[in-house]
Write a protein that holds these residues in place. Structure first.
Motif, PDB file in Angstrom:
ATOM      1  N   TRP A   1     -23.800  24.913  22.132  1.00  0.00           N
ATOM      2  CA  TRP A   1     -24.809  25.476  23.041  1.00  0.00           C
ATOM      3  C   TRP A   1     -24.140  26.038  24.281  1.00  0.00           C
ATOM      4  CZ3 TRP A   1     -26.827  25.390  27.880  1.00  0.00           C
ATOM      5  CH2 TRP A   1     -28.102  25.930  28.034  1.00  0.00           C
ATOM      6  N   PRO A   2     -24.536  27.198  24.792  1.00  0.00           N
ATOM      7  CA  PRO A   2     -25.639  28.014  24.363  1.00  0.00           C
ATOM      8  C   PRO A   2     -25.280  28.867  23.131  1.00  0.00           C
ATOM      9  CG  PRO A   2     -24.667  28.986  26.327  1.00  0.00           C
ATOM     10  CD  PRO A   2     -23.946  27.694  26.054  1.00  0.00           C
ATOM     11  N   CYS A   3     -26.035  28.659  22.063  1.00  0.00           N
ATOM     12  CA  CYS A   3     -25.847  29.413  20.826  1.00  0.00           C
ATOM     13  C   CYS A   3     -26.416  30.828  21.024  1.00  0.00           C
ATOM     14  CB  CYS A   3     -26.558  28.699  19.676  1.00  0.00           C
ATOM     15  SG  CYS A   3     -28.331  28.478  19.943  1.00  0.00           S
ATOM     16  N   GLY A   4     -26.254  31.673  20.044  1.00  0.00           N
ATOM     17  CA  GLY A   4     -26.759  33.044  20.150  1.00  0.00           C
ATOM     18  C   GLY A   4     -28.241  33.125  20.467  1.00  0.00           C
ATOM     19  N   PRO A   5     -29.087  32.412  19.709  1.00  0.00           N
ATOM     20  CA  PRO A   5     -30.522  32.460  20.044  1.00  0.00           C
ATOM     21  C   PRO A   5     -30.831  31.908  21.436  1.00  0.00           C
ATOM     22  CG  PRO A   5     -30.224  31.698  17.801  1.00  0.00           C
ATOM     23  CD  PRO A   5     -28.853  31.744  18.436  1.00  0.00           C
ATOM     24  N   ALA A   6     -30.122  30.876  21.869  1.00  0.00           N
ATOM     25  CA  ALA A   6     -30.341  30.335  23.219  1.00  0.00           C
ATOM     26  C   ALA A   6     -29.958  31.370  24.272  1.00  0.00           C
ATOM     27  CB  ALA A   6     -29.544  29.052  23.424  1.00  0.00           C
ATOM     28  N   ARG A   7     -28.880  32.102  24.031  1.00  0.00           N
ATOM     29  CA  ARG A   7     -28.476  33.145  24.978  1.00  0.00           C
ATOM     30  C   ARG A   7     -29.546  34.221  25.101  1.00  0.00           C
ATOM     31  NH1 ARG A   7     -22.020  34.009  23.713  1.00  0.00           N
ATOM     32  NH2 ARG A   7     -21.421  31.858  24.158  1.00  0.00           N
ATOM     33  N   LEU A   8     -30.100  34.620  23.970  1.00  0.00           N
ATOM     34  CA  LEU A   8     -31.184  35.618  24.005  1.00  0.00           C
ATOM     35  C   LEU A   8     -32.394  35.075  24.764  1.00  0.00           C
ATOM     36  CD1 LEU A   8     -31.035  37.002  20.356  1.00  0.00           C
ATOM     37  CD2 LEU A   8     -30.348  38.184  22.452  1.00  0.00           C
ATOM     38  N   ASP A   9     -32.758  33.830  24.481  1.00  0.00           N
ATOM     39  CA  ASP A   9     -33.892  33.212  25.178  1.00  0.00           C
ATOM     40  C   ASP A   9     -33.634  33.113  26.677  1.00  0.00           C
ATOM     41  OD1 ASP A   9     -35.140  32.916  22.717  1.00  0.00           O
ATOM     42  OD2 ASP A   9     -34.686  30.764  22.550  1.00  0.00           O
ATOM     43  N   LEU A  10     -32.418  32.696  27.045  1.00  0.00           N
ATOM     44  CA  LEU A  10     -32.080  32.562  28.464  1.00  0.00           C
ATOM     45  C   LEU A  10     -32.086  33.918  29.159  1.00  0.00           C
ATOM     46  CD1 LEU A  10     -29.258  29.916  28.123  1.00  0.00           C
ATOM     47  CD2 LEU A  10     -31.416  29.596  29.351  1.00  0.00           C
ATOM     48  N   ALA A  11     -31.522  34.935  28.513  1.00  0.00           N
ATOM     49  CA  ALA A  11     -31.506  36.275  29.108  1.00  0.00           C
ATOM     50  C   ALA A  11     -32.929  36.777  29.331  1.00  0.00           C
ATOM     51  CB  ALA A  11     -30.711  37.234  28.226  1.00  0.00           C
ATOM     52  N   ALA A  12     -33.823  36.497  28.381  1.00  0.00           N
ATOM     53  CA  ALA A  12     -35.218  36.914  28.537  1.00  0.00           C
ATOM     54  C   ALA A  12     -35.916  36.101  29.627  1.00  0.00           C
ATOM     55  CB  ALA A  12     -35.957  36.757  27.211  1.00  0.00           C
ATOM     56  N   GLU A  13     -35.685  34.792  29.632  1.00  0.00           N
ATOM     57  CA  GLU A  13     -36.333  33.920  30.620  1.00  0.00           C
ATOM     58  C   GLU A  13     -35.916  34.259  32.044  1.00  0.00           C
ATOM     59  OE1 GLU A  13     -36.509  29.175  31.791  1.00  0.00           O
ATOM     60  OE2 GLU A  13     -35.761  29.766  29.818  1.00  0.00           O
ATOM     61  N   PHE A  14     -34.638  34.596  32.232  1.00  0.00           N
ATOM     62  CA  PHE A  14     -34.110  34.873  33.567  1.00  0.00           C
ATOM     63  C   PHE A  14     -33.992  36.373  33.842  1.00  0.00           C
ATOM     64  CE2 PHE A  14     -32.796  30.494  33.013  1.00  0.00           C
ATOM     65  CZ  PHE A  14     -32.818  29.971  34.294  1.00  0.00           C
ATOM     66  N   HIS A  15     -34.681  37.202  33.049  1.00  0.00           N
ATOM     67  CA  HIS A  15     -34.597  38.653  33.228  1.00  0.00           C
ATOM     68  C   HIS A  15     -34.877  39.027  34.686  1.00  0.00           C
ATOM     69  CE1 HIS A  15     -34.731  42.879  32.281  1.00  0.00           C
ATOM     70  NE2 HIS A  15     -35.868  42.960  32.952  1.00  0.00           N
ATOM     71  N   GLY A  16     -33.966  39.790  35.259  1.00  0.00           N
ATOM     72  CA  GLY A  16     -34.111  40.192  36.653  1.00  0.00           C
ATOM     73  C   GLY A  16     -33.617  39.156  37.646  1.00  0.00           C
ATOM     74  N   HIS A  17     -33.138  38.031  37.147  1.00  0.00           N
ATOM     75  CA  HIS A  17     -32.655  36.941  38.003  1.00  0.00           C
ATOM     76  C   HIS A  17     -31.295  36.460  37.500  1.00  0.00           C
ATOM     77  CE1 HIS A  17     -36.602  36.767  39.888  1.00  0.00           C
ATOM     78  NE2 HIS A  17     -37.097  36.871  38.674  1.00  0.00           N
ATOM     79  N   SER A  18     -30.359  37.386  37.395  1.00  0.00           N
ATOM     80  CA  SER A  18     -29.062  37.075  36.798  1.00  0.00           C
ATOM     81  C   SER A  18     -28.263  36.053  37.612  1.00  0.00           C
ATOM     82  CB  SER A  18     -28.241  38.347  36.598  1.00  0.00           C
ATOM     83  OG  SER A  18     -28.057  39.020  37.823  1.00  0.00           O
ATOM     84  N   ILE A  19     -28.429  36.033  38.911  1.00  0.00           N
ATOM     85  CA  ILE A  19     -27.713  35.052  39.724  1.00  0.00           C
ATOM     86  C   ILE A  19     -28.246  33.649  39.441  1.00  0.00           C
ATOM     87  CG2 ILE A  19     -27.233  34.279  42.082  1.00  0.00           C
ATOM     88  CD1 ILE A  19     -27.155  37.275  42.857  1.00  0.00           C
ATOM     89  N   ALA A  20     -29.564  33.522  39.313  1.00  0.00           N
ATOM     90  CA  ALA A  20     -30.145  32.220  38.971  1.00  0.00           C
ATOM     91  C   ALA A  20     -29.664  31.767  37.599  1.00  0.00           C
ATOM     92  CB  ALA A  20     -31.670  32.305  39.004  1.00  0.00           C
ATOM     93  N   LEU A  21     -29.553  32.691  36.647  1.00  0.00           N
ATOM     94  CA  LEU A  21     -29.041  32.349  35.320  1.00  0.00           C
ATOM     95  C   LEU A  21     -27.597  31.872  35.410  1.00  0.00           C
ATOM     96  CD1 LEU A  21     -29.161  32.188  32.251  1.00  0.00           C
ATOM     97  CD2 LEU A  21     -28.696  34.667  32.187  1.00  0.00           C
ATOM     98  N   ALA A  22     -26.789  32.551  36.207  1.00  0.00           N
ATOM     99  CA  ALA A  22     -25.393  32.144  36.374  1.00  0.00           C
ATOM    100  C   ALA A  22     -25.300  30.748  36.982  1.00  0.00           C
ATOM    101  CB  ALA A  22     -24.643  33.155  37.238  1.00  0.00           C
ATOM    102  N   PHE A  23     -26.130  30.456  37.977  1.00  0.00           N
ATOM    103  CA  PHE A  23     -26.125  29.117  38.582  1.00  0.00           C
ATOM    104  C   PHE A  23     -26.557  28.065  37.564  1.00  0.00           C
ATOM    105  CE2 PHE A  23     -26.097  31.097  42.842  1.00  0.00           C
ATOM    106  CZ  PHE A  23     -25.132  30.301  43.426  1.00  0.00           C
ATOM    107  N   TYR A  24     -27.591  28.363  36.786  1.00  0.00           N
ATOM    108  CA  TYR A  24     -28.070  27.420  35.775  1.00  0.00           C
ATOM    109  C   TYR A  24     -26.974  27.123  34.752  1.00  0.00           C
ATOM    110  CZ  TYR A  24     -30.522  25.598  31.734  1.00  0.00           C
ATOM    111  OH  TYR A  24     -30.892  24.829  30.669  1.00  0.00           O
TER     112      TYR A  24
END
Length: 89
Positions: free
Chosen positions: A24-47
């Motif tokens: 983890w993060p597997c391919g599907p998790a990466r897609l889900d995370l990118a969609a969940e944090f769309h427009g908030h790339s810094i928050a995704l990086a911190f997470y």
């Protein structure tokens, strides 16, 4: 009645996907995370950085020595692809 797809979440302390058993993060998790944090790339990086540190602590807790460059690539290395802006045509 249709069943909901199972989310691709981490199983600790191994940090394998609960759904597909890939690291983890597997391919599907990466897609889900990118969609969940769309427009908030810094928050995704911190997470993901916080998740990486938790994974490193878990590996140490298992009495193992983590491969830090591999952990960085796994958790954060894919972010540059997720952050690319969409091109307007």
């Amino acid at each position: 009645m249709t069943s909901r797809p199972r989310p691709h979440l981490p199983m600790r302390p191994a940090w394998l996907c609960r759904n597909c058993a890939a690291p983890w993060p597997c391919g599907p998790a990466r897609l889900d995370l990118a969609a969940e944090f769309h427009g908030h790339s810094i928050a995704l990086a911190f997470y993901l950085a916080a998740s990486m540190h938790e994974a490193i602590d878990d590996v140490h807790g298992l009495g193992l020595r983590p491969n830090l460059p591999a952990m960085h690539a796994r958790f954060l290395g894919w972010l540059s692809l997720a952050r690319r802006p969409r091109r307007s045509g």
